[in-house]
Motif scaffolding. Structure first.
Motif, PDB file in Angstrom:
ATOM      1  N   ILE A   1       5.448 -57.980 -18.695  1.00  0.00           N
ATOM      2  CA  ILE A   1       6.094 -58.000 -17.387  1.00  0.00           C
ATOM      3  C   ILE A   1       7.507 -57.250 -17.734  1.00  0.00           C
ATOM      4  CG2 ILE A   1       7.138 -59.415 -15.772  1.00  0.00           C
ATOM      5  CD1 ILE A   1       5.014 -61.419 -16.225  1.00  0.00           C
ATOM      6  N   CYS A   2       8.194 -57.423 -18.688  1.00  0.00           N
ATOM      7  CA  CYS A   2       9.375 -56.948 -18.927  1.00  0.00           C
ATOM      8  C   CYS A   2       9.308 -55.319 -19.159  1.00  0.00           C
ATOM      9  CB  CYS A   2       9.994 -57.276 -20.369  1.00  0.00           C
ATOM     10  SG  CYS A   2      10.635 -59.236 -19.903  1.00  0.00           S
ATOM     11  N   GLY A   3       8.008 -54.921 -20.061  1.00  0.00           N
ATOM     12  CA  GLY A   3       7.721 -53.563 -20.217  1.00  0.00           C
ATOM     13  C   GLY A   3       7.583 -52.861 -18.927  1.00  0.00           C
ATOM     14  N   LEU A   4       6.864 -53.348 -17.965  1.00  0.00           N
ATOM     15  CA  LEU A   4       6.784 -53.019 -16.717  1.00  0.00           C
ATOM     16  C   LEU A   4       7.792 -52.583 -15.688  1.00  0.00           C
ATOM     17  CD1 LEU A   4       3.395 -54.777 -15.688  1.00  0.00           C
ATOM     18  CD2 LEU A   4       3.540 -52.271 -16.312  1.00  0.00           C
ATOM     19  N   VAL A   5       8.814 -53.623 -15.864  1.00  0.00           N
ATOM     20  CA  VAL A   5       9.933 -53.810 -15.209  1.00  0.00           C
ATOM     21  C   VAL A   5      11.009 -52.507 -15.741  1.00  0.00           C
ATOM     22  CG1 VAL A   5      12.300 -54.869 -14.752  1.00  0.00           C
ATOM     23  CG2 VAL A   5       9.826 -56.162 -14.275  1.00  0.00           C
ATOM     24  N   ALA A   6      11.034 -52.591 -16.961  1.00  0.00           N
ATOM     25  CA  ALA A   6      11.806 -51.337 -17.761  1.00  0.00           C
ATOM     26  C   ALA A   6      11.191 -50.106 -17.448  1.00  0.00           C
ATOM     27  CB  ALA A   6      11.881 -51.796 -19.408  1.00  0.00           C
ATOM     28  N   LEU A   7       9.922 -49.652 -17.751  1.00  0.00           N
ATOM     29  CA  LEU A   7       9.264 -48.582 -17.093  1.00  0.00           C
ATOM     30  C   LEU A   7       9.622 -48.294 -15.634  1.00  0.00           C
ATOM     31  CD1 LEU A   7       7.435 -46.497 -18.402  1.00  0.00           C
ATOM     32  CD2 LEU A   7       5.372 -47.596 -17.452  1.00  0.00           C
ATOM     33  N   ARG A   8       9.803 -49.087 -14.796  1.00  0.00           N
ATOM     34  CA  ARG A   8       9.848 -48.868 -13.435  1.00  0.00           C
ATOM     35  C   ARG A   8      11.443 -48.300 -13.314  1.00  0.00           C
ATOM     36  NH1 ARG A   8       8.095 -52.152  -8.053  1.00  0.00           N
ATOM     37  NH2 ARG A   8       9.075 -50.537  -6.765  1.00  0.00           N
ATOM     38  N   LYS A   9      12.299 -49.301 -14.020  1.00  0.00           N
ATOM     39  CA  LYS A   9      13.646 -48.889 -13.888  1.00  0.00           C
ATOM     40  C   LYS A   9      14.220 -47.460 -14.535  1.00  0.00           C
ATOM     41  CE  LYS A   9      15.922 -53.200 -13.257  1.00  0.00           C
ATOM     42  NZ  LYS A   9      17.122 -53.981 -13.424  1.00  0.00           N
ATOM     43  N   THR A  10      13.254 -47.061 -15.511  1.00  0.00           N
ATOM     44  CA  THR A  10      13.437 -45.666 -16.402  1.00  0.00           C
ATOM     45  C   THR A  10      12.957 -44.645 -15.880  1.00  0.00           C
ATOM     46  OG1 THR A  10      11.956 -46.115 -17.917  1.00  0.00           O
ATOM     47  CG2 THR A  10      13.873 -46.888 -18.767  1.00  0.00           C
ATOM     48  N   ARG A  11      12.125 -44.815 -14.680  1.00  0.00           N
ATOM     49  CA  ARG A  11      11.494 -43.710 -14.205  1.00  0.00           C
ATOM     50  C   ARG A  11      12.453 -42.624 -13.661  1.00  0.00           C
ATOM     51  NH1 ARG A  11       7.286 -44.915  -9.326  1.00  0.00           N
ATOM     52  NH2 ARG A  11       7.723 -46.905 -10.186  1.00  0.00           N
ATOM     53  N   THR A  12      13.480 -43.192 -12.910  1.00  0.00           N
ATOM     54  CA  THR A  12      14.158 -42.262 -12.243  1.00  0.00           C
ATOM     55  C   THR A  12      14.996 -41.243 -13.131  1.00  0.00           C
ATOM     56  OG1 THR A  12      16.088 -43.740 -12.250  1.00  0.00           O
ATOM     57  CG2 THR A  12      14.437 -43.708 -10.291  1.00  0.00           C
ATOM     58  N   GLY A  13      15.139 -41.883 -14.535  1.00  0.00           N
ATOM     59  CA  GLY A  13      16.184 -41.153 -15.485  1.00  0.00           C
ATOM     60  C   GLY A  13      17.511 -41.654 -15.665  1.00  0.00           C
ATOM     61  N   HIS A  14      18.013 -42.633 -14.499  1.00  0.00           N
ATOM     62  CA  HIS A  14      19.309 -42.929 -14.721  1.00  0.00           C
ATOM     63  C   HIS A  14      19.553 -43.888 -15.966  1.00  0.00           C
ATOM     64  CE1 HIS A  14      20.326 -41.075 -10.903  1.00  0.00           C
ATOM     65  NE2 HIS A  14      19.614 -41.753 -10.163  1.00  0.00           N
ATOM     66  N   PHE A  15      18.513 -44.442 -16.505  1.00  0.00           N
ATOM     67  CA  PHE A  15      18.580 -45.370 -17.459  1.00  0.00           C
ATOM     68  C   PHE A  15      17.845 -44.787 -18.679  1.00  0.00           C
ATOM     69  CE2 PHE A  15      18.917 -48.120 -13.918  1.00  0.00           C
ATOM     70  CZ  PHE A  15      20.416 -48.686 -14.181  1.00  0.00           C
ATOM     71  N   GLY A  16      18.147 -45.045 -20.044  1.00  0.00           N
ATOM     72  CA  GLY A  16      17.248 -44.663 -21.056  1.00  0.00           C
ATOM     73  C   GLY A  16      16.429 -45.560 -21.591  1.00  0.00           C
ATOM     74  N   GLY A  17      15.656 -45.411 -22.654  1.00  0.00           N
ATOM     75  CA  GLY A  17      14.887 -46.448 -22.866  1.00  0.00           C
ATOM     76  C   GLY A  17      13.306 -46.364 -22.815  1.00  0.00           C
ATOM     77  N   ARG A  18      12.952 -45.300 -21.897  1.00  0.00           N
ATOM     78  CA  ARG A  18      11.359 -45.208 -21.423  1.00  0.00           C
ATOM     79  C   ARG A  18      10.595 -45.134 -22.526  1.00  0.00           C
ATOM     80  NH1 ARG A  18       9.054 -44.067 -16.896  1.00  0.00           N
ATOM     81  NH2 ARG A  18       7.263 -42.985 -16.725  1.00  0.00           N
ATOM     82  N   THR A  19      10.951 -44.599 -23.842  1.00  0.00           N
ATOM     83  CA  THR A  19       9.899 -44.520 -24.877  1.00  0.00           C
ATOM     84  C   THR A  19       9.856 -46.105 -25.361  1.00  0.00           C
ATOM     85  OG1 THR A  19      10.644 -42.180 -25.321  1.00  0.00           O
ATOM     86  CG2 THR A  19       9.355 -43.475 -26.969  1.00  0.00           C
ATOM     87  N   LEU A  20      10.784 -46.643 -25.395  1.00  0.00           N
ATOM     88  CA  LEU A  20      10.716 -48.240 -25.952  1.00  0.00           C
ATOM     89  C   LEU A  20       9.916 -48.922 -25.142  1.00  0.00           C
ATOM     90  CD1 LEU A  20      14.363 -48.802 -27.066  1.00  0.00           C
ATOM     91  CD2 LEU A  20      12.150 -48.706 -28.650  1.00  0.00           C
ATOM     92  N   ALA A  21       9.976 -48.677 -23.746  1.00  0.00           N
ATOM     93  CA  ALA A  21       9.326 -49.534 -22.755  1.00  0.00           C
ATOM     94  C   ALA A  21       7.751 -49.219 -22.953  1.00  0.00           C
ATOM     95  CB  ALA A  21       9.741 -49.293 -21.142  1.00  0.00           C
ATOM     96  N   ILE A  22       7.410 -47.976 -23.158  1.00  0.00           N
ATOM     97  CA  ILE A  22       5.909 -47.449 -23.138  1.00  0.00           C
ATOM     98  C   ILE A  22       5.524 -48.361 -24.500  1.00  0.00           C
ATOM     99  CG2 ILE A  22       4.518 -45.805 -23.502  1.00  0.00           C
ATOM    100  CD1 ILE A  22       6.194 -43.975 -21.722  1.00  0.00           C
ATOM    101  N   ALA A  23       6.246 -48.072 -25.623  1.00  0.00           N
ATOM    102  CA  ALA A  23       6.000 -48.661 -26.850  1.00  0.00           C
ATOM    103  C   ALA A  23       5.672 -50.176 -26.732  1.00  0.00           C
ATOM    104  CB  ALA A  23       6.841 -48.386 -27.883  1.00  0.00           C
ATOM    105  N   GLY A  24       6.502 -50.902 -26.053  1.00  0.00           N
ATOM    106  CA  GLY A  24       6.224 -52.478 -25.704  1.00  0.00           C
ATOM    107  C   GLY A  24       5.032 -52.471 -24.977  1.00  0.00           C
ATOM    108  N   LEU A  25       4.764 -51.753 -23.967  1.00  0.00           N
ATOM    109  CA  LEU A  25       3.339 -51.832 -23.143  1.00  0.00           C
ATOM    110  C   LEU A  25       2.264 -51.954 -24.094  1.00  0.00           C
ATOM    111  CD1 LEU A  25       4.430 -50.431 -19.908  1.00  0.00           C
ATOM    112  CD2 LEU A  25       3.968 -52.629 -20.323  1.00  0.00           C
ATOM    113  N   ILE A  26       2.360 -50.773 -25.017  1.00  0.00           N
ATOM    114  CA  ILE A  26       0.917 -50.630 -25.986  1.00  0.00           C
ATOM    115  C   ILE A  26       0.976 -51.823 -26.874  1.00  0.00           C
ATOM    116  CG2 ILE A  26       0.337 -49.170 -27.891  1.00  0.00           C
ATOM    117  CD1 ILE A  26       1.571 -46.717 -26.238  1.00  0.00           C
TER     118      ILE A  26
END
Length: 159
Positions: A1-26
């Protein structure tokens, strides 16, 4: 759930950590798959514990086993029974002692019975249930010494 929330927040590019969110989901997905495999393996794989059940000294049975004892066949000794386990001897070593050693097992069981049984114990035959070459290969390393009665007896032969 946290990975999905982080992926959604990083989609716009205003926040970093998209790679970490994807790794967490995997990694989360992998743990779920491993958990499912473990549950399936526990449910589907056969349970060998019943095949290698070693009865406790003092266990009684209605009849002699056909090579193996079963937990479900144990009776209280105050009920009529024909077999009582009076000794369990664990054999040392990794090599199968051979069928010729069977006579030694019976001699040792006779000695164990003299220590276990009451002087007024009912007339019983002393038998042993020892590993075969096949059961030895499956991990059976015990000799079960049995007091066997032709007619059912009530009560233990223990002194």
């Amino acid at each position: 759930i946290c990975g999905l929330v982080a992926l959604r927040k990083t989609r716009t590019g205003h926040f970093g950590g998209r790679t970490l969110a994807i790794a967490g989901l995997i990694l989360s997905g992998l743990w779920i798959v491993i958990g499912i495999i473990a549950v399936v393996a526990i449910v589907v794989l056969p349970d060998d514990s019943e095949d290698h059940f070693v009865p406790a000294v003092g266990s009684c049975f209605a009849a002699e086993p056909d090579g193996n004892f079963s937990k479900s066949d144990v009776l209280p000794c105050d009920q009529p029974h024909k077999v009582e386990v009076f000794a369990v001897i664990t054999l040392p070593g990794d090599q199968y002692p051979g069928d010729a050693a069977a006579e030694k097992f019976l001699d040792r069981c006779s000695g164990e019975f003299a220590q276990y049984a009451a002087e007024d114990a009912p007339n019983v035959d002393i038998e042993d249930l020892h590993p075969t070459a096949e059961s030895w290969a499956e991990g059976v390393r015990t000799v079960k010494c049995l007091a066997v009665s032709e007619d059912p007896i009530t009560g233990s032969v223990k002194g």
